[in-house]
Design an enzyme around this catalytic site. Structure first.
Site, mmCIF file in Angstrom:
data_model
loop_
_atom_site.group_PDB
_atom_site.id
_atom_site.type_symbol
_atom_site.label_atom_id
_atom_site.label_comp_id
_atom_site.label_asym_id
_atom_site.label_seq_id
_atom_site.Cartn_x
_atom_site.Cartn_y
_atom_site.Cartn_z
ATOM 1 N N GLY A 174 84.179 57.393 11.233
ATOM 2 C CA GLY A 174 83.112 57.419 10.234
ATOM 3 C C GLY A 174 82.887 58.792 9.653
ATOM 4 O O GLY A 174 82.252 59.631 10.294
ATOM 5 N N ASN A 197 88.664 56.929 9.169
ATOM 6 C CA ASN A 197 87.750 56.306 8.210
ATOM 7 C C ASN A 197 88.480 55.135 7.582
ATOM 8 O O ASN A 197 89.671 55.220 7.251
ATOM 9 C CB ASN A 197 87.312 57.299 7.130
ATOM 10 C CG ASN A 197 86.037 56.861 6.431
ATOM 11 O OD1 ASN A 197 84.942 57.221 6.843
ATOM 12 N ND2 ASN A 197 86.164 56.074 5.361
ATOM 13 N N SER A 298 69.801 64.870 16.319
ATOM 14 C CA SER A 298 68.826 65.322 15.329
ATOM 15 C C SER A 298 69.189 66.698 14.799
ATOM 16 O O SER A 298 69.642 67.562 15.538
ATOM 17 C CB SER A 298 67.421 65.386 15.944
ATOM 18 O OG SER A 298 66.492 65.922 15.005
ATOM 19 N N LYS A 353 65.134 59.470 20.899
ATOM 20 C CA LYS A 353 65.382 59.867 19.504
ATOM 21 C C LYS A 353 64.441 59.121 18.561
ATOM 22 O O LYS A 353 63.949 59.681 17.566
ATOM 23 C CB LYS A 353 66.840 59.578 19.132
ATOM 24 C CG LYS A 353 67.199 59.834 17.659
ATOM 25 C CD LYS A 353 66.884 61.264 17.234
ATOM 26 C CE LYS A 353 67.564 61.674 15.948
ATOM 27 N NZ LYS A 353 67.311 60.834 14.794
ATOM 28 N N HIS A 356 61.187 60.822 18.780
ATOM 29 C CA HIS A 356 61.363 62.097 18.066
ATOM 30 C C HIS A 356 61.134 61.884 16.578
ATOM 31 O O HIS A 356 60.393 62.631 15.928
ATOM 32 C CB HIS A 356 62.773 62.632 18.309
ATOM 33 C CG HIS A 356 63.194 63.739 17.372
ATOM 34 N ND1 HIS A 356 63.552 63.511 16.048
ATOM 35 C CD2 HIS A 356 63.318 65.075 17.546
ATOM 36 C CE1 HIS A 356 63.863 64.644 15.458
ATOM 37 N NE2 HIS A 356 63.721 65.617 16.345
ATOM 38 N N ASN A 357 61.745 60.842 16.027
ATOM 39 C CA ASN A 357 61.599 60.582 14.593
ATOM 40 C C ASN A 357 60.174 60.181 14.243
ATOM 41 O O ASN A 357 59.685 60.498 13.157
ATOM 42 C CB ASN A 357 62.580 59.490 14.161
ATOM 43 C CG ASN A 357 64.005 59.999 14.072
ATOM 44 O OD1 ASN A 357 64.329 61.038 14.621
ATOM 45 N ND2 ASN A 357 64.860 59.261 13.404
ATOM 46 N N GLU A 360 58.228 63.270 14.052
ATOM 47 C CA GLU A 360 58.661 63.900 12.800
ATOM 48 C C GLU A 360 57.947 63.284 11.597
ATOM 49 O O GLU A 360 57.465 64.010 10.714
ATOM 50 C CB GLU A 360 60.175 63.712 12.676
ATOM 51 C CG GLU A 360 60.799 64.152 11.377
ATOM 52 C CD GLU A 360 62.258 63.721 11.302
ATOM 53 O OE1 GLU A 360 62.657 63.224 10.227
ATOM 54 O OE2 GLU A 360 62.989 63.869 12.306
ATOM 55 N N ARG A 456 53.750 55.856 4.300
ATOM 56 C CA ARG A 456 54.988 55.715 3.515
ATOM 57 C C ARG A 456 55.041 54.342 2.847
ATOM 58 O O ARG A 456 55.448 54.224 1.683
ATOM 59 C CB ARG A 456 56.214 55.925 4.406
ATOM 60 C CG ARG A 456 56.380 57.343 4.900
ATOM 61 C CD ARG A 456 57.760 57.578 5.462
ATOM 62 N NE ARG A 456 57.877 58.894 6.073
ATOM 63 C CZ ARG A 456 59.032 59.448 6.428
ATOM 64 N NH1 ARG A 456 60.155 58.790 6.261
ATOM 65 N NH2 ARG A 456 59.056 60.655 6.975
ATOM 66 N N HIS A 619 37.738 34.395 27.273
ATOM 67 C CA HIS A 619 38.791 35.266 27.813
ATOM 68 C C HIS A 619 38.344 36.038 29.053
ATOM 69 O O HIS A 619 39.154 36.728 29.669
ATOM 70 C CB HIS A 619 39.262 36.249 26.739
ATOM 71 C CG HIS A 619 39.986 35.582 25.615
ATOM 72 N ND1 HIS A 619 41.211 34.986 25.773
ATOM 73 C CD2 HIS A 619 39.646 35.410 24.305
ATOM 74 C CE1 HIS A 619 41.614 34.485 24.614
ATOM 75 N NE2 HIS A 619 40.667 34.726 23.703
#
Length: 639
Positions: A174, A197, A298, A353, A356-357, A360, A456, A619
């Protein structure tokens, strides 16, 4: 400096290691060393008296050789003649290696060796020990095999021929942006690399060939668009890095290489895969005896090229196979340690990860909110805002995201700030949303991160936002506080928000560690996030130090953090109240103060929630004046 190659000639005593090693060293114009010269006196005395060495005798000798191998790789390289009869001995010699080792095995016959040793004079090794050598010998499964019963000229010819047609240590599939950058990083560290590739007419044509041409005379990289040829170009057991889009593409690559893999190979998924898919893929490959690592990487394009932060998860055996490559290409922390460490089993690397994002996402949104507040409610232009941010960097609040935001704000296109031409619709690749879902499944709060994801999503409704703004006509009003005072308050609010955001992220990781029995080390995770990655910062370095002796302590409970928040929370409250009055949305910073106020409240509003749940759904609820194990139901109607 690219590390030099070491060539180790190995086999039983009398197989010709020294003679062949000296000739090869002369041919390659590099130093020759005989491992026998590094034996301590006690070992030499034993062998001189026909007493076989035991492993306890060999270990200090092997460790000393491994240390020397590392030093030789920093110089011209070397040829080493060493028996290295067992695989575990060879593993020790390989353990400190920072570049390629060519293993050259001299295969021979016990009767021929007996005859050779009968004529050899002046050597401490006695021919009576030769049978123990063959009993100890574990023939290697990879490397260069040479029939040492041939004439010396034939042996040397075969060695030189196989060294010329040497195989690559690593394969990478890749060649997108990240794949290309990571490949250049790998080659720069002296590793032999094969790249593959796919070939798609009119879309992806000669991608690997074109990429290899960039290296000009570098023979350490070769390119393929044929998968079988690519796989055959790799040393066995193979190590293969997959750098394609997460999801279906990863499964398609694994499916295509699975018939070509052999037991002991190791496959690395270097994309942003979901951790549960990583667990499934690991289980699939382990059935074939193939190791699998789900590796979070990262740092973006530049990080991949110069040294990213690397988060590998999977079996320890797979990490032992591939860790030497990953650690070599990673960024280095302030103590020159690789920003790469074994995270934990299964999908732990990709989970970490993912969080982590998420951290971020929230930090990016925080900076965006502060910029928006300063720009449209405090009458500061981009240059003035960049100057404010730059002062924060110099005041022990530095971070990569703060640094790049300054560059963004100073960029002009002609006389216009480029930021003013960027459409206000933010995209995402999924990891932020995955973090939110994972937190829901684990039953832990994710306020700042989930709010950043929602911000976002809301930004994507551009046409509706424009329509709504015309309907409501809400005026942007200025913040009333004196600007210099307000900037100081903003600086404290920025730090508080970041601390709370990081605390939320690490709490999710800690919960996952318990839930999935991963035994994650918070200090190591923070340490490998101190360089190379997107969220590297002064704060991350402090967090790493805090967790060293207190792995299981939530971040908000550390005395140093308590002191920082106690001093800074009033500033965050002031910023949020001023922003709301000025009609400026601050979703992440607002969520941070709400999280903190709820988290630090001994009495929450949840008793009303439990009463409501019991009222309409029976409940049940627990009581503060009864045992915690008791549950109650009440008919709440008063009439």
């Amino acid at each position: 400096m690219v590390p030099s190659i070491i060539h180790i000639i190995f086999g039983v005593a009398g197989s010709g290691k020294t003679t062949i090693g000296k000739l090869l060293a002369k041919e390659l114009n590099i130093p020759f060393y005989d491992a026998d010269d590094f034996h301590p006196e006690a070992n030499i005395l034993k062998m001189s008296n026909s007493i076989p060495l035991e492993d306890i005798d060999r270990m200090p000798w092997l460790e000393k050789l491994a240390e020397n191998i590392t030093n030789w790789q920093k110089g011209k390289g070397a040829v080493l003649a060493c028996s290295a009869l067992k695989q575990k001995y060879r593993d020790i010699l390989q353990s400190g290696s920072i570049s390629k080792i060519n293993w050259i095995f001299l295969d021979t016959d016990e009767r021929i060796i007996q005859k050779r040793l009968e004529t050899r004079e002046g050597h401490f090794f006695r021919k009576e020990l030769i049978s123990t050598q063959f009993e100890t010998l574990e023939k290697p499964k990879s490397g260069i095999f040479i029939d040492a019963t041939q004439e010396l000229e034939q042996v040397m010819s075969q060695i030189k021929s196989q060294l010329i047609t040497k195989k690559s240590q690593l394969g990478l599939i890749g060649l997108g942006v990240m794949g290309k950058s990571l490949s250049k990083n790998i080659v720069s560290k002296g590793f032999g690399l094969s790249v593959y590739n796919r070939h798609v007419e009119n879309q992806e044509v000669d991608v690997a060939k074109t990429f290899v041409e960039e290296f000009e005379e570098n023979t350490n990289v070769i390119g393929f668009d044929d998968l079988s040829s690519f796989m055959n170009s790799l040393e066995q057991p193979r190590t293969i890095v997959i750098m394609v889009h997460a999801g279906k593409a990863i499964d398609e690559v694994i499916e295509s290489i699975l018939p070509l893999l052999a037991k002991g190979d190791c496959v690395i998924d270097g994309g942003n895969s979901h951790f549960k898919k990583t667990i499934e893929r690991e289980q699939l490959l382990l059935k074939q005896g193939v190791g699998f690592l789900g590796v979070g990487i990262s740092g973006g394009e530049e990080g991949a090229l110069k040294g990213p932060s690397i988060m590998p998860g999977g079996t320890k055996e797979a990490y032992l196979r591939a860790g030497v490559f990953l650690e070599a290409i990673a960024a280095k922390d302030k103590k020159d340690k690789p920003c790469c460490a074994y995270i934990g089993p299964q999908g732990a690397g990709h989970f970490v990860k993912m969080i982590h994002n998420g951290i971020e996402y929230a930090e990016m949104q925080t900076l965006a909110e502060i910029y928006h507040l300063l720009r449209y409610h405090c009458n500061q232009d981009p240059i003035q805002i960049s100057t404010i941010f730059d002062s924060w960097r110099r005041n022990k609040k530095d971070s990569f995201l703060l640094e790049i935001t300054i560059d963004i704000l100073r960029k002009k296109e002609g006389d216009v700030f480029l930021i003013d031409k960027v459409l206000d619709k933010a995209g995402q690749k999924g990891t932020g949303g995955w973090s939110t879902i994972a937190a829901l499944e684990l039953g832990v709060p994710l306020n700042t991160i989930s709010e950043a994801v929602m911000a976002r999503n809301l930004s994507g409704l551009k046409s509706r936002r424009v329509e709504t703004s015309l309907l409501y006509n809400i005026e942007k009003t200025p913040v009333k506080e004196e600007i210099n005072t307000f900037i100081d308050i903003l600086e404290d609010a920025f730090l508080v928000t970041n601390i709370i955001n990081h605390a939320i992220g690490f709490d999710v990781i800690a919960k996952a560690s318990d839930e999935y029995k991963w035994d994650l080390r918070m200090s190591e995770i923070a340490r490998i996030w101190t360089n190379g990655c997107i969220i590297r910062s002064n704060l991350m370095e402090e967090i790493s130090e805090l967790f060293i002796e207190n792995n299981n302590t939530p971040l908000l409970l550390f005395p140093q953090i308590v002191k920082s928040l106690s001093r800074g929370v009033p500033a965050l409250k002031k910023v949020i109240s001023s922003a709301v009055i000025a009609n400026c949305a601050m979703p992440v910073m607002s969520s941070a103060i709400n999280y903190f106020l709820t988290h630090s409240s001994a009495q929450s509003s949840a008793n009303i929630i439990q009463a409501q749940r019991d009222y309409f759904g029976a409940h049940t609820y627990q009581r503060v004046d009864r045992e915690i194990t008791e549950f109650f139901h009440t008919n709440w109607k008063t009439q």
